[in-house]
Scaffold this active site. Structure first.
Site, PDB file in Angstrom:
ATOM      1  N   CYS A 157      81.095  36.700  44.444  1.00 41.51           N
ATOM      2  CA  CYS A 157      82.404  36.065  44.599  1.00 41.51           C
ATOM      3  C   CYS A 157      82.572  35.106  43.412  1.00 41.51           C
ATOM      4  O   CYS A 157      82.109  33.961  43.471  1.00 41.51           O
ATOM      5  CB  CYS A 157      82.510  35.328  45.935  1.00 41.51           C
ATOM      6  SG  CYS A 157      84.150  34.622  46.184  1.00 41.51           S
ATOM      7  N   HIS A 206      83.564  47.841  42.846  1.00 38.77           N
ATOM      8  CA  HIS A 206      84.944  47.745  42.356  1.00 38.77           C
ATOM      9  C   HIS A 206      85.421  49.110  41.882  1.00 38.77           C
ATOM     10  O   HIS A 206      84.642  49.865  41.272  1.00 38.77           O
ATOM     11  CB  HIS A 206      85.029  46.738  41.213  1.00 38.77           C
ATOM     12  CG  HIS A 206      84.732  45.321  41.653  1.00 38.77           C
ATOM     13  ND1 HIS A 206      85.694  44.477  42.155  1.00 38.77           N
ATOM     14  CD2 HIS A 206      83.561  44.647  41.726  1.00 38.77           C
ATOM     15  CE1 HIS A 206      85.133  43.328  42.491  1.00 38.77           C
ATOM     16  NE2 HIS A 206      83.843  43.401  42.255  1.00 38.77           N
TER      17      HIS A 206
HETATM   18  N1  LIG Z   1      87.199  36.873  45.729  1.00 36.11           N
HETATM   19  C1  LIG Z   1      85.890  37.247  45.205  1.00 36.11           C
HETATM   20  C2  LIG Z   1      85.527  38.660  45.480  1.00 36.11           C
HETATM   21  C3  LIG Z   1      85.181  38.850  46.897  1.00 36.11           C
HETATM   22  C4  LIG Z   1      84.742  40.261  47.055  1.00 36.11           C
HETATM   23  C5  LIG Z   1      84.677  40.653  48.498  1.00 36.11           C
HETATM   24  N2  LIG Z   1      86.006  40.980  48.992  1.00 36.11           N
HETATM   25  C6  LIG Z   1      83.777  41.844  48.656  1.00 36.11           C
HETATM   26  O1  LIG Z   1      83.674  42.323  49.787  1.00 36.11           O
HETATM   27  O2  LIG Z   1      83.164  42.258  47.666  1.00 36.11           O
HETATM   28  C7  LIG Z   1      85.752  36.960  43.714  1.00 36.11           C
HETATM   29  O3  LIG Z   1      86.414  36.035  43.223  1.00 36.11           O
HETATM   30  O4  LIG Z   1      84.940  37.653  43.068  1.00 36.11           O
END
Ligand SMILES: N[C@H](CCC[C@H](N)C(=O)O)C(=O)O
Length: 270
Positions: free
Chosen positions: A73, A156
């Site tokens: 995160c 991602h």
């Molecule tokens: N907001 C976060 C990513 C959270 C990722 C999360 N949603 C997951 O399950 O990987 C950031 O700034 O990197």
């Protein structure tokens, strides 16, 4: 009562609980309740600071509003790093997460730079459910096609599109998040390369939905763009909540620089 600090990085907001003395443990239902914008404080992720052995200053645990735990995160790492630096009067700290120690340093104008670790481009590390070239996945959804998969400690899926702002992210996001090629689901990025070399980015987050910014998503997007020959290794990425300065180093690590803010301090009555 459990004290917390409400923080955000470019509008990606967090409830941060300092549990380094180990007094509290939250159930999954309590994580969901605290994160819920209807009944709880509301946040994109619930962040728990924990004590840790070794050379890191603390361990940072990351929960999505659906209760799932994430390995990365970026925006929260900047927030927690700024807390730890202020607490110790230091201009650098080591934050341990599930993927290892992340080095954070104070940048200009109160911004924080985090070394988010090396980008993972092998299918097993994203992870994907079968062997394939992560540079072009066989996914086609309306005008979205052939995304790039990148792991940053969390998965991602990056689509390059003509105009990210014109697409229905709320409709497309969940379909890609739950695509069978991603055994642990995925975060979903819609990226548009601008003539000046900056990148416009919108993100649908795994277990959280649409957010104003996503640090690990920005890291993955820069890596995907460089791998596709669409960007230099250093670029500015503009999310809904603001701009992150990004750099993919030759050693494979990704640097992310951006703002942090504390909104308020409160107490949870769980
Ligand atoms: N907001 C976060 C990513 C959270 C990722 C999360 N949603 C997951 O399950 O990987 C950031 O700034 O990197």
């Amino acid at each position: 009562m459990i004290p917390f600090r409400k923080m955000h990085g470019l509008g990606n907001d967090f409830v941060v609980i300092d549990n380094r003395h180990g007094q509290w443990s939250l159930t999954t239902d309590q994580v969901r309740l605290v994160s819920d914008r209807r009944f709880g404080v509301g946040c994109d992720q619930l962040i728990i600071m924990e004590a840790v052995e070794g050379d890191a200053d603390l361990f940072m645990r990351i929960y999505n509003p659906d209760g799932s735990e994430s390995g990365a995160c970026g925006n929260a790492t900047r927030c927690v790093a700024s807390l730890a630096m202020k607490e110790r009067g230091l201009d650098q700290v080591l934050i341990k997460t599930r993927r290892g120690n992340l080095h954070a340093t104070a940048a200009e104008a109160g911004d924080i730079t985090v070394d988010m670790g090396n980008a993972l481009i092998d299918w097993r590390d994203v992870p994907l459910s079968e062997e394939m070239d992560t540079l072009s996945l066989p996914i086609q959804l309306g005008s979205l096609e052939n995304p790039v998969a990148v792991g940053m400690g969390n998965p991602h899926c990056v689509f390059f599109v003509e105009d990210a702002d014109s697409l229905p992210l709320e409709k497309l996001g969940p379909q890609v998040e739950h695509h069978p090629l991603f055994p642990e689901r995925t975060n979903v990025e819609l990226a548009t390369i601008r003539p000046n070399g900056s990148i416009r980015l919108r993100v649908w987050e795994r277990g959280a939905g649409k957010t104003l910014a996503c640090g690990s998503g920005a890291c993955a997007t820069l890596v995907a763009a460089v791998r596709r020959g669409l960007s230099a290794r250093q670029a500015e990425i503009e999310l809904d909540g603001g701009v992150l300065k990004m750099q993919w180093l030759e050693n494979g690590h990704v640097l992310m620089t951006g703002a942090v803010a504390t909104a308020f301090i409160g107490e949870l009555d769980l």
